[in-house]
Design an enzyme around this catalytic site. Sequence first.
Site, short mmCIF file in Angstrom:
data_model
loop_
_atom_site.label_atom_id
_atom_site.label_comp_id
_atom_site.label_asym_id
_atom_site.label_seq_id
_atom_site.Cartn_x
_atom_site.Cartn_y
_atom_site.Cartn_z
N LYS A 271 0.63 -1.37 -0.20
CA LYS A 271 0.08 -0.03 0.11
C LYS A 271 0.73 1.30 0.10
CE LYS A 271 -3.99 -1.88 2.54
NZ LYS A 271 -4.76 -1.69 1.55
N ARG A 345 -10.19 -11.62 1.99
CA ARG A 345 -11.21 -12.86 1.67
C ARG A 345 -10.44 -14.00 1.94
NH1 ARG A 345 -11.70 -9.45 -3.94
NH2 ARG A 345 -11.23 -7.67 -2.36
N1 BES Z 1 -8.06 -3.78 4.60
C1 BES Z 1 -8.19 -3.31 3.12
C2 BES Z 1 -9.55 -2.76 2.71
C3 BES Z 1 -9.51 -1.11 3.37
C4 BES Z 1 -8.83 0.05 2.73
C5 BES Z 1 -10.44 -0.76 4.28
C6 BES Z 1 -8.88 1.16 2.89
C7 BES Z 1 -10.51 0.52 4.65
C8 BES Z 1 -9.80 1.74 4.10
C9 BES Z 1 -8.20 -4.45 2.22
O1 BES Z 1 -7.49 -5.50 2.81
C10 BES Z 1 -7.74 -4.22 1.00
O2 BES Z 1 -6.60 -3.84 0.79
N2 BES Z 1 -8.72 -4.37 0.10
C11 BES Z 1 -8.26 -3.92 -1.29
C12 BES Z 1 -8.88 -4.70 -2.17
C13 BES Z 1 -8.26 -4.53 -3.67
C14 BES Z 1 -6.80 -5.16 -3.65
C15 BES Z 1 -9.03 -5.48 -4.57
C16 BES Z 1 -8.81 -2.47 -1.63
O3 BES Z 1 -9.64 -2.20 -1.34
O4 BES Z 1 -8.39 -1.55 -2.09
MN MN Z 2 -5.37 -5.45 2.23
#
Ligand code: BES
Ligand code: MN
Length: 510
Positions: A271, A345
């Site tokens: 990230k 997931r």
């Molecule tokens: N924990 C995150 C989701 C999240 C991101 C919650 C920002 C709150 C704020 C999750 O694990 C994630 O990174 N999801 C990705 C999925 C994507 C790679 C398909 C997302 O939401 O960007």
């Molecule tokens: Mn994630």
Amino acid sequence: MDFNTLVPAKTGLAGIDADALLVVVVGSKMPAALEGPLGMALSEAVSAGDFALKAGQLLYAHRVAGVKARRVAFVWAADAGAKALRRAVAAGVALVKSGGAGHMAVAVAGADAALADAAAEALVLAVHEATYVYRATKPSAQQPARLERVSLVCSVPEAATLGAGLARGEAVAAGVALARECANRPANHCTPSYLAEQAEKLGKSHGLKVEVLDRKDCERLGMGSFLAVAQGSEQPPKFIVMRWMGAGKDVAPLVLVGKGITFDTGGISIKPAAEMDEMKFDMGGAASVLGTMRAVAGAKAQVNLVGIIPACENMPSGRAIKPGDVVKSLSGQTIEILNTDAEGRLILCDALTYAERFKPAAVVDIATLTGACVIALGHHRSGLFSMDEELAGELLAAGDAALDPAWRMPLDDEYDEALKSNFADMANVGPRAGGAITAAMFLKRFTAKLRWAHLDVAGTAWRSGPHKGATGRPVALLSRWVLSKAAGPARAVKSGMSGKSGGARRAKKA
Ligand code: BES
Ligand code: MN
Ligand code: ZN
């Protein structure tokens, strides 16, 4: 903090012996029932232009002639429902708490009908919300002068119902507080092992059976997907199973599954740095499972409830999963991990398969799953996904009633296309569009044998910005839903080890 009902003596509200009296003035007419010195003080304030019967109005008065309580606060509410009451009480508590009031009485003036138990429950949650301070890693944080007792003023016929509402509110508030404390803790404190310890502690104090599976146990079972996420971290994964058996042995349990990523760096699909600290909240689903277990056990509810928490970190390292890796889930289905940041997931799917062994009446998973859900619904409503109309209806209703609302999202087969893979049974991500839905579609592939619902709480489990912190959501929604399934009246008992009797909760004469 203690809550009780209080039936005023003949001297009425003015005679109530409390450090502070909060009068919630309901509606657009001067409340006829507000007589004597309080009624006079209020009408004088209204004529002087210091108070009006409309939104946002607050008035604080010290030592009102003829009123026993040293501090009096008036606050307006649109009606005597849970929502309006919560807002009014939050504002009122903010007014009196700095004054060092130890005992506050709350009276609702001008309501047409008797107060509902949901209003009493909302009152308890509002008081806790208004007084919560996170101090675990910041002991210097100022604890507001402690409110020790809150009495809800009512009539004799109201006392039993409202007492039950207050008691239920206390159990739920304790659950919300536990969820907030866990989620607020930084990831170097709140590790998977820490979550396991919290579960074990809760098990001891509240009579839950707790089992913690370690990496070896999960390997033996075949949780290849969960372990794939965990493999990049130095922190050992923990698969936590908690059981509250409040109903008969042969009553099918409800199962809650909470995403317990104690820190989400994204892994190799790392990230960006900005706001990455907030990924310590990525165990918000797990925290809400702990909190709900506490609320339900604290209420000694006659229901069987299983809480499952797959807990690990999502880290980049030489041992971490790489985009393109294929893993085999507990269900036997294979998954191509195209993005290591779609890790939630991957841990939930194995936990959902594990849930099958409990032959549950229903399974709800709770996860801070997608940024896309935040884009779709913002920070007010959690995303609810379910193919089961009845279950979806129950959860939506519980959320509305508990002021912890959700919103139904679709799960049409067409969305499933996005998960096709040439190298495994499915990919773990689809395109950006509809990201919250494809995440839910992924989970759906593991729930064919279950009555299942999924709550995406990415937008509701914590707040960003100057008030950054965990909200404790959706403990209120989940608790209300689970308690609604309990046989007999949910009789709340004192949680923790204070050893006090429930006598304080009976209506007392002032
Ligand atoms: N924990 C995150 C989701 C999240 C991101 C919650 C920002 C709150 C704020 C999750 O694990 C994630 O990174 N999801 C990705 C999925 C994507 C790679 C398909 C997302 O939401 O960007
Ligand atoms: Mn994630
Ligand atoms: Zn995540």
